[in-house]
Design an enzyme around this catalytic site. Structure first.
Site, PDB file in Angstrom:
ATOM      1  N   SER A   1      -6.358   8.545  -5.407  1.00  0.00           N
ATOM      2  CA  SER A   1      -5.049   8.677  -6.057  1.00  0.00           C
ATOM      3  C   SER A   1      -5.122   9.767  -7.121  1.00  0.00           C
ATOM      4  O   SER A   1      -6.216  10.134  -7.555  1.00  0.00           O
ATOM      5  CB  SER A   1      -4.685   7.345  -6.727  1.00  0.00           C
ATOM      6  OG  SER A   1      -3.703   7.529  -7.726  1.00  0.00           O
TER       7      SER A   1
ATOM      8  N   TYR B   1      -5.271  -0.107 -12.012  1.00  0.00           N
ATOM      9  CA  TYR B   1      -5.182   0.758 -10.824  1.00  0.00           C
ATOM     10  C   TYR B   1      -5.982   2.041 -11.047  1.00  0.00           C
ATOM     11  O   TYR B   1      -6.757   2.468 -10.192  1.00  0.00           O
ATOM     12  CB  TYR B   1      -3.715   1.077 -10.562  1.00  0.00           C
ATOM     13  CG  TYR B   1      -3.422   1.899  -9.347  1.00  0.00           C
ATOM     14  CD1 TYR B   1      -3.197   3.268  -9.440  1.00  0.00           C
ATOM     15  CD2 TYR B   1      -3.339   1.303  -8.090  1.00  0.00           C
ATOM     16  CE1 TYR B   1      -2.906   4.023  -8.321  1.00  0.00           C
ATOM     17  CE2 TYR B   1      -3.039   2.054  -6.958  1.00  0.00           C
ATOM     18  CZ  TYR B   1      -2.827   3.409  -7.095  1.00  0.00           C
ATOM     19  OH  TYR B   1      -2.527   4.170  -5.975  1.00  0.00           O
TER      20      TYR B   1
HETATM   21  P1  NAP Z   1       1.975  -0.140   0.381  1.00  0.00           P
HETATM   22  O1  NAP Z   1       3.188   0.437   0.996  1.00  0.00           O
HETATM   23  O2  NAP Z   1       2.086  -1.088  -0.765  1.00  0.00           O
HETATM   24  O3  NAP Z   1       1.055  -0.803   1.539  1.00  0.00           O
HETATM   25  C1  NAP Z   1      -0.130  -1.403   1.149  1.00  0.00           C
HETATM   26  C2  NAP Z   1      -0.808  -1.931   2.394  1.00  0.00           C
HETATM   27  O4  NAP Z   1      -2.051  -2.527   1.983  1.00  0.00           O
HETATM   28  C3  NAP Z   1      -0.007  -2.990   3.125  1.00  0.00           C
HETATM   29  O5  NAP Z   1      -0.117  -2.793   4.517  1.00  0.00           O
HETATM   30  C4  NAP Z   1      -0.706  -4.287   2.736  1.00  0.00           C
HETATM   31  O6  NAP Z   1      -0.701  -5.257   3.765  1.00  0.00           O
HETATM   32  C5  NAP Z   1      -2.142  -3.805   2.587  1.00  0.00           C
HETATM   33  N1  NAP Z   1      -2.922  -4.728   1.760  1.00  0.00           N
HETATM   34  C6  NAP Z   1      -2.735  -5.036   0.449  1.00  0.00           C
HETATM   35  N2  NAP Z   1      -3.658  -5.932   0.057  1.00  0.00           N
HETATM   36  C7  NAP Z   1      -4.441  -6.214   1.153  1.00  0.00           C
HETATM   37  C8  NAP Z   1      -5.558  -7.063   1.397  1.00  0.00           C
HETATM   38  N3  NAP Z   1      -6.071  -7.836   0.428  1.00  0.00           N
HETATM   39  N4  NAP Z   1      -6.088  -7.091   2.636  1.00  0.00           N
HETATM   40  C9  NAP Z   1      -5.572  -6.320   3.628  1.00  0.00           C
HETATM   41  N5  NAP Z   1      -4.512  -5.481   3.481  1.00  0.00           N
HETATM   42  C10 NAP Z   1      -3.966  -5.440   2.240  1.00  0.00           C
HETATM   43  O7  NAP Z   1       1.044   1.044  -0.161  1.00  0.00           O
HETATM   44  P2  NAP Z   1       1.051   2.623   0.151  1.00  0.00           P
HETATM   45  O8  NAP Z   1       1.963   3.315  -0.788  1.00  0.00           O
HETATM   46  O9  NAP Z   1       1.203   2.827   1.628  1.00  0.00           O
HETATM   47  O10 NAP Z   1      -0.428   2.978  -0.308  1.00  0.00           O
HETATM   48  C11 NAP Z   1      -1.507   2.890   0.578  1.00  0.00           C
HETATM   49  C12 NAP Z   1      -2.734   3.344  -0.191  1.00  0.00           C
HETATM   50  O11 NAP Z   1      -2.481   4.625  -0.769  1.00  0.00           O
HETATM   51  C13 NAP Z   1      -3.095   2.433  -1.365  1.00  0.00           C
HETATM   52  O12 NAP Z   1      -4.502   2.390  -1.515  1.00  0.00           O
HETATM   53  C14 NAP Z   1      -2.484   3.151  -2.566  1.00  0.00           C
HETATM   54  O13 NAP Z   1      -3.153   2.819  -3.766  1.00  0.00           O
HETATM   55  C15 NAP Z   1      -2.722   4.568  -2.180  1.00  0.00           C
HETATM   56  N6  NAP Z   1      -1.842   5.560  -2.817  1.00  0.00           N
HETATM   57  C16 NAP Z   1      -0.488   5.432  -2.722  1.00  0.00           C
HETATM   58  C17 NAP Z   1       0.301   6.440  -3.300  1.00  0.00           C
HETATM   59  C18 NAP Z   1       1.804   6.401  -3.264  1.00  0.00           C
HETATM   60  O14 NAP Z   1       2.431   7.181  -4.013  1.00  0.00           O
HETATM   61  N7  NAP Z   1       2.426   5.566  -2.444  1.00  0.00           N
HETATM   62  C19 NAP Z   1      -0.286   7.526  -3.930  1.00  0.00           C
HETATM   63  C20 NAP Z   1      -1.676   7.578  -4.034  1.00  0.00           C
HETATM   64  C21 NAP Z   1      -2.443   6.591  -3.453  1.00  0.00           C
HETATM   65  P3  NAP Z   1       0.409  -6.437   3.826  1.00  0.00           P
HETATM   66  O15 NAP Z   1       1.679  -5.793   4.220  1.00  0.00           O
HETATM   67  O16 NAP Z   1      -0.116  -7.388   4.856  1.00  0.00           O
HETATM   68  O17 NAP Z   1       0.482  -7.023   2.426  1.00  0.00           O
HETATM   69  C1  GCO Z   2       2.354   4.880 -10.425  1.00  0.00           C
HETATM   70  C2  GCO Z   2       2.279   5.199  -8.970  1.00  0.00           C
HETATM   71  C3  GCO Z   2       1.035   5.998  -8.664  1.00  0.00           C
HETATM   72  C4  GCO Z   2       0.960   6.301  -7.202  1.00  0.00           C
HETATM   73  C5  GCO Z   2      -0.229   7.109  -6.866  1.00  0.00           C
HETATM   74  C6  GCO Z   2      -0.224   8.450  -7.511  1.00  0.00           C
HETATM   75  O1  GCO Z   2       2.819   3.791 -10.782  1.00  0.00           O
HETATM   76  O2  GCO Z   2       1.961   5.774 -11.199  1.00  0.00           O
HETATM   77  O3  GCO Z   2       2.325   4.026  -8.185  1.00  0.00           O
HETATM   78  O4  GCO Z   2      -0.080   5.297  -9.093  1.00  0.00           O
HETATM   79  O5  GCO Z   2       0.900   5.131  -6.469  1.00  0.00           O
HETATM   80  O6  GCO Z   2      -1.410   6.428  -7.052  1.00  0.00           O
HETATM   81  O7  GCO Z   2      -1.264   9.220  -6.936  1.00  0.00           O
END
Ligand code: NAP
Ligand code: GCO
Length: 263
Positions: A144, A157
């Site tokens: 992230s 986080y």
């Molecule tokens: P999301 O929409 O909240 O989806 C999270 C996924 O993780 C869901 O499929 C959820 O499954 C699964 N999950 C959560 N806890 C779990 C557990 N204990 N065991 C198995 N599966 C689990 O998140 P996202 O935005 O797609 O993010 C995916 C990854 O990218 C995360 O690691 C997040 O930190 C990272 N990220 C996101 C962003 C952003 O801006 N969105 C940016 C940087 C990094 P269920 O549906 O079954 O709960």
């Molecule tokens: C927040 C956001 C971010 C994104 C991502 C950024 O609350 O600042 O959720 O943490 O998820 O990780 O790279």
């Protein structure tokens, strides 16, 4: 010719029912991989399977809590039997809790660390022996911007994602000699359910202040889409990245390089 194909490879994407995991798993299937994903809620795994099928993609879905070592061991053994030994692992499953540190309970902090940092350790530990036996492997940890920067309310986080950056470098250090490459992808702000609260329209119909803030901080002047991560994820899963190891590839529209537009 440079080989970006994933033909015949077995990939596990954790948390692949929707969001970033769904986009990466879809790209892997389209690149020829045999794709497996898991979620912690059965209903979301079912919805995910339906969504993949609607894209014409046949993938394998499993219910597994990535923080539970016994469930993870069973999942990997099941995939090895039903699909094949895993070549590519994407530690994508993750949660966030947005609370000022002084209001966050220790068990809430631990929960975020458990899913976002301990689980990638647990799943990688379960998958690496098979990769060593096969003589190759790719591990991609979804880090992230918070692997580099902090902000209010995301202490757990950011601590987890900072740790995940260093776990990535340590797996690289420890298993590079077995032709296993472990890299990270650091998404910027991506439009998924996880960031939906930061983009909610205000009562007067105006954009969320944080939404406007992020757009002003991003040279691309937009939020990312999960599809923006597909190319980088295929690259890091393919033979084309065999000499890339311990690297965090930021896919953030330039936000980490930019002081931000004066409003
Ligand atoms: P999301 O929409 O909240 O989806 C999270 C996924 O993780 C869901 O499929 C959820 O499954 C699964 N999950 C959560 N806890 C779990 C557990 N204990 N065991 C198995 N599966 C689990 O998140 P996202 O935005 O797609 O993010 C995916 C990854 O990218 C995360 O690691 C997040 O930190 C990272 N990220 C996101 C962003 C952003 O801006 N969105 C940016 C940087 C990094 P269920 O549906 O079954 O709960
Ligand atoms: C927040 C956001 C971010 C994104 C991502 C950024 O609350 O600042 O959720 O943490 O998820 O990780 O790279």
């Amino acid at each position: 010719m440079v080989n970006f194909s994933l033909e015949g490879k077995v990939a596990l994407v954790t948390g692949g029912s929707y969001g970033i995991g769904f986009a990466i798993a879809s790209a892997y299937a389209e690149a020829g991989a045999k794709v497996c994903f898991n979620g912690v809620h059965p209903e979301s795994v079912e919805k995910g399977l339906k969504a993949y099928r609607e894209k014409g993609l046949e993938v394998h879905g499993y219910v597994c809590d990535v923080t539970d070592e016994a469930q993870v061991k069973e999942l990997v053994e099941k995939i090895n039997r039903e699909v094949g030994v895993i070549d590519i692992l994407v530690n994508n499953a993750g949660i966030i809790m947005r609370k000022p540190m002084l209001e966050m309970e220790a068990n809430e902090f631990r929960k975020v660390i458990d899913v976002d940092l301990n689980a990638p350790f647990i799943v990688s530990k379960a998958v690496i022996p098979g990769m060593i036996e096969k003589g190759h492997g790719k591990i991609i940890n979804i880090c992230s911007m918070m692997s580099e920067l902090g902000r209010e309310t995301v202490s757990a986080y950011a601590a987890a994602k900072g740790g995940l950056k260093m776990l990535t470098r340590n797996i690289c250090s420890e298993y590079g000699e077995y032709n296993i490459q472990c890299n990270g992808i650091g998404p910027g702000y991506i439009a998924t359910p996880q960031t939906a609260p930061l983009r909610e329209r205000q009562a007067d119909g105006s954009r969320h202040p944080f939404d406007q803030f992020i757009v002003s901080k991003t040279p691309a002047a937009r939020w990312g889409n999960p599809e923006d991560l597909q190319g980088p994820a295929v690259f890091l899963a393919s033979d084309a990245s065999d000499f890339v190891n311990g690297h965090i590839l930021y896919v953030d529209g330039g936000i980490l390089a930019y002081i931000g537009k004066q409003l």
